[in-house]
Design a protein around this motif. Structure first.
Motif, PDB file in Angstrom:
ATOM      1  N   GLU A 187       0.794  -1.391  -0.474  1.00 32.74           N
ATOM      2  CA  GLU A 187      -0.050  -0.208  -0.497  1.00 32.74           C
ATOM      3  C   GLU A 187       0.886   1.093   0.172  1.00 32.74           C
ATOM      4  N   ASP A 227       5.215  -6.295  -0.228  1.00 31.35           N
ATOM      5  CA  ASP A 227       5.119  -7.033   0.490  1.00 31.35           C
ATOM      6  C   ASP A 227       5.254  -8.534   0.076  1.00 31.35           C
ATOM      7  N   GLY A 250       5.412  -5.083   8.005  1.00 31.34           N
ATOM      8  CA  GLY A 250       5.969  -6.141   7.789  1.00 31.34           C
ATOM      9  C   GLY A 250       6.625  -7.197   9.222  1.00 31.34           C
ATOM     10  N   ASP A 257       3.022 -10.243   6.219  1.00 39.75           N
ATOM     11  CA  ASP A 257       4.059 -10.029   6.873  1.00 39.75           C
ATOM     12  C   ASP A 257       5.458 -10.502   7.175  1.00 39.75           C
TER      13      ASP A 257
END
Ligand code: AMP
Ligand code: MG
Length: 405
Positions: A187, A227, A250, A257
């Protein structure tokens, strides 16, 4: 869960001071000397005049005063940077300027204001001088063999001037750390991109860059990793040529994560994960090939708080320094409630009042409310066992070290 103090000491113990290197003295300010430096010269290197005036023999000025001046013959003039071959005899003077070498035969300087030129070759002296008056003696500042800078000293502007005075252009210091900074998150977009729905501007890289810079280290921005394990691995690999890596985001328990997994998969170790603190609980610390990796949580406040509490003392240690927090006593304006079990770093604004310092909580304390940091100038660090602090209590505040009260 690991307590704050335990986590900090564990992390600090695993950090090593960086190796020494030679740097040009203009790049050495604030760094720690890795050597003892002894002077091989006297400073000043010759007796010289402290004032503009006349070099004289002090005995010749005996009893001179306004009504009873002494008349002397001027035999030469010495501007700064020059010398005279004359040797002063009785009743002779040499005009001399500040910093110029005292001629042989002279043992004092009469300042210009206590003389009057009769003509080119003659002066009146209105004041008696004693031997040594207005003379800066060879070696009066530094003597050959003096210890000028000791190993472990944080170099100051005066030290740099001293090295220059001695003609030493380079000094061995503990290396300035290069700290890689990597933001993570699908994001997260950079600040020059248009903000689309669902996206968030990267602010952590920018606040971390500034925090690292204020420590006196060199921040290196590595951008934003997606990610995915693949992208994280690629970017973390690039970071390993620097002295340490700070990531943000993360490291929590979410499906994407991956920072901890990737550290392990890259044959590194995740030595610490999750600390009993608020904000900043998901904090992770590990190493790959002996390079420290600080996995900071992504929330904008958590990221800054965990930097201040864990990363900053480590950067200081890498530089050969000890980080000391600036603590002041203040009166807490409002009561504060907290849950038992975690150390809490409450952001407060401290102001001076007639009763001393007053600390006020900076509003909503959520881990993403960056305003709680920007309005603050210190932390109220509340221990795990505390559940309530009454308004009017005297509390310790950790001042942000870049703020002047
Ligand atoms: P994470 O720790 O990755 O779950 O992120 C926690 C929160 O922090 C999310 O709301 C992220 O959007 C936000 N966040 C993560 N990285 C950044 C960043 N570099 N700048 C601003 N916000 C961020
Ligand atoms: Mg994330």
């Amino acid at each position: 869960m690991l307590r704050y103090e335990e986590a900090l000491s564990k992390i600090l113990n695993s950090i090593e001071v960086l190796p020494a290197c030679n740097v040009y003295i203009l790049d050495a300010i604030g760094l720690v000397s890795a050597c003892n430096i002894y002077s091989s010269e006297d400073i000043p290197s010759f007796d010289n005049s402290a004032m503009d005036g006349y070099a004289v023999r002090a005995d010749d000025t005996y009893n001179a005063n306004k009504n009873n001046p002494v008349i002397l013959n001027v035999i030469d003039k010495i501007p700064a940077g020059y010398t005279s071959d004359f040797i002063l005899s009785a009743r002779q003077a040499v005009k001399i300027l500040t910093g110029a070498k005292i001629p042989r035969g002279a043992d004092a300087v009469v300042i210009l204001e206590d003389t009057e030129a009769v003509d080119d070759k003659t002066i009146k002296v209105f004041k008696e001088v004693k031997r040594g008056d207005n003379i800066r003696l060879k070696g009066e500042d530094v003597k050959s063999g003096d210890l000028i800078i000791n190993s472990g000293r944080v170099l100051t502007p005066a030290d740099i001037g001293m090295l220059a005075s001695l003609g030493i252009p380079k000094i061995k210091v503990i290396k300035k750390p290069e700290i890689a900074i990597l933001s993570t998150g699908d994001e997260i977009i950079d600040i020059d991109k248009k903000l689309k729905e669902g996206k968030v501007r990267n602010s952590n890289s920018y606040s971390l860059y500034s925090l690292v810079k204020l420590c006196g280290a060199i921040p290196v921005l590595l951008g934003i990793a997606k990610d995915t394990k693949k992208d994280l691995k690629e970017k973390i690999k690039k970071a390993l040529k620097y002295d340490c890596l700070i990531t943000s985001g993360g490291v929590s328990v979410g499906e994407y994560d991956f920072v901890k997994d990737v550290i392990s998969e890259m044959k590194g170790s995740v030595d610490i994960w999750q600390i009993a603190i608020k904000p900043g609980k998901p904090f992770a610390f590990g190493k790959i090939k002996n390079k420290a990796i600080f996995g900071l949580p992504g929330n904008r406040v958590s990221c800054m708080v965990t930097f201040d509490q864990f990363v900053k003392p480590c950067i200081y240690k890498m530089m050969g320094k000890t980080y000391r927090r600036k603590i002041i006593k203040a009166i807490l304006k409002d009561s504060y409630n907290k849950k038992i079990g975690k150390r809490e770093f409450v952001r407060v604004n401290v102001t001076k009042s007639k009763d001393g310092y007053l600390a006020e909580v900076t509003g909503e304390q959520g881990s993403g409310i960056l305003k709680s940091m920007s309005l603050a100038n210190g932390y109220l660090s509340l221990p795990e066992e505390t559940s309530f602090v009454k308004s009017g209590s005297v509390v310790d505040i950790e001042l942000f070290d870049y703020i002047e009260l």
